[in-house]
Scaffold this motif. Sequence first.
Motif, PDB file in Angstrom:
ATOM      1  N   LEU A  83      -1.572   3.130  57.665  1.00 33.97           N
ATOM      2  CA  LEU A  83      -2.723   3.141  58.551  1.00 33.97           C
ATOM      3  C   LEU A  83      -3.722   2.040  58.193  1.00 33.97           C
ATOM      4  O   LEU A  83      -4.542   1.656  59.028  1.00 33.97           O
ATOM      5  N   GLN A  84      -3.641   1.534  56.958  1.00 40.43           N
ATOM      6  CA  GLN A  84      -4.512   0.428  56.576  1.00 40.43           C
ATOM      7  C   GLN A  84      -4.276  -0.791  57.457  1.00 40.43           C
ATOM      8  O   GLN A  84      -5.181  -1.598  57.663  1.00 40.43           O
ATOM      9  N   GLY A  85      -3.050  -0.915  57.966  1.00 38.61           N
ATOM     10  CA  GLY A  85      -2.761  -2.044  58.837  1.00 38.61           C
ATOM     11  C   GLY A  85      -3.616  -2.038  60.092  1.00 38.61           C
ATOM     12  O   GLY A  85      -4.082  -3.091  60.549  1.00 38.61           O
ATOM     13  N   VAL A  86      -3.847  -0.852  60.654  1.00 38.77           N
ATOM     14  CA  VAL A  86      -4.698  -0.744  61.839  1.00 38.77           C
ATOM     15  C   VAL A  86      -6.126  -1.156  61.504  1.00 38.77           C
ATOM     16  O   VAL A  86      -6.786  -1.856  62.274  1.00 38.77           O
ATOM     17  N   ALA A  87      -6.601  -0.706  60.330  1.00 41.10           N
ATOM     18  CA  ALA A  87      -7.964  -1.069  59.913  1.00 41.10           C
ATOM     19  C   ALA A  87      -8.099  -2.571  59.705  1.00 41.10           C
ATOM     20  O   ALA A  87      -9.106  -3.177  60.095  1.00 41.10           O
ATOM     21  N   LEU A 126      -6.493   0.420  68.266  1.00 39.76           N
ATOM     22  CA  LEU A 126      -6.171   1.842  68.249  1.00 39.76           C
ATOM     23  C   LEU A 126      -4.814   2.125  68.889  1.00 39.76           C
ATOM     24  O   LEU A 126      -4.133   3.087  68.510  1.00 39.76           O
ATOM     25  N   SER A 127      -4.421   1.304  69.849  1.00 39.32           N
ATOM     26  CA  SER A 127      -3.127   1.528  70.507  1.00 39.32           C
ATOM     27  C   SER A 127      -1.965   1.389  69.534  1.00 39.32           C
ATOM     28  O   SER A 127      -0.875   1.921  69.783  1.00 39.32           O
ATOM     29  N   CYS A 128      -2.184   0.686  68.420  1.00 40.71           N
ATOM     30  CA  CYS A 128      -1.123   0.521  67.419  1.00 40.71           C
ATOM     31  C   CYS A 128      -0.747   1.846  66.769  1.00 40.71           C
ATOM     32  O   CYS A 128       0.295   1.932  66.103  1.00 40.71           O
ATOM     33  N   CYS A 129      -1.574   2.864  66.927  1.00 40.60           N
ATOM     34  CA  CYS A 129      -1.254   4.179  66.377  1.00 40.60           C
ATOM     35  C   CYS A 129       0.010   4.761  67.009  1.00 40.60           C
ATOM     36  O   CYS A 129       0.692   5.586  66.391  1.00 40.60           O
ATOM     37  N   TRP A 130       0.320   4.343  68.239  1.00 38.00           N
ATOM     38  CA  TRP A 130       1.580   4.773  68.851  1.00 38.00           C
ATOM     39  C   TRP A 130       2.765   4.302  68.009  1.00 38.00           C
ATOM     40  O   TRP A 130       3.727   5.053  67.795  1.00 38.00           O
ATOM     41  N   THR A 131       2.712   3.055  67.544  1.00 37.24           N
ATOM     42  CA  THR A 131       3.797   2.515  66.723  1.00 37.24           C
ATOM     43  C   THR A 131       3.905   3.271  65.410  1.00 37.24           C
ATOM     44  O   THR A 131       5.005   3.611  64.958  1.00 37.24           O
ATOM     45  N   LEU A 132       2.768   3.536  64.779  1.00 39.03           N
ATOM     46  CA  LEU A 132       2.777   4.266  63.513  1.00 39.03           C
ATOM     47  C   LEU A 132       3.321   5.675  63.694  1.00 39.03           C
ATOM     48  O   LEU A 132       4.096   6.169  62.869  1.00 39.03           O
TER      49      LEU A 132
END
Length: 249
Positions: A83-87, A126-132
């Motif tokens: 999740l650090q990647g999103v930050a 925030l949309s990258c959370c779908w990938t995670l």
Amino acid sequence: MTAPERAPLGAALALLLTVTSLAGPHAPGLIAVAVGAMAIMVAAGWTELLELPDALGSRVVIAATGVVGAALTLLGTDRPSPLQGVAVVAAVGLLAAFVQQMLRRERRALTLSLTGTVSGSLLVALSCCWTLASSESAGAPAAGLVTAAGAGLAVALLIEETPLPGLLRLPLSMLASAAVTGVVAAELGASVLPVGAALGLLVAFGAGGVHQLLGSILVAREPTASLAVAAAPVATTGVVVLMAVRILG
């Protein structure tokens, strides 16, 4: 692009995420591609929706944040805290927005341009959370939560564009999303029916709020601006899905 035309577009994005989540080991990569495409849609429409003065510069910053973010979150899922990647992506997007404003020759509406670009960058980050969510649940029963949430979201967005009164649309979309999400999650063995229904309620409530907020802007029915109105609810819902995967997975 009118509202009825925009509705299938948002629902189609959610349905695309639903279908790609069923691709087994290839699901995270396919969802990352879909998230990148979603970021480009948001970038194309966000500047028109908020009437930002430096449209090209803001579009480049927002699109790059989303596309690079989707790639980084996909490649960084083997780290202790992916999740650090999103930050990091959100922070880099923020810095890029400031650099963009510094390089502008015309100094008109600096505050509007900066805040609009930053909000768009955070949205696609925030949309990258779908990938995670897809990566962290791959090969596990929790992968069904991504599929169920996508299906419920598609139904909710379709109902949000019906000619029903606004006070009725959101509760109806939440109930429909709860039913669809709960049934799909239970059928895929991802969760029991009540838990899946609760996820559907959260998904519909979040997406419906974003949809009604952006859809109330005067230029929301313009063709280009409609792209952002359609994609934004799908993008933001990824946070809810990631939380569900981490808590229930």
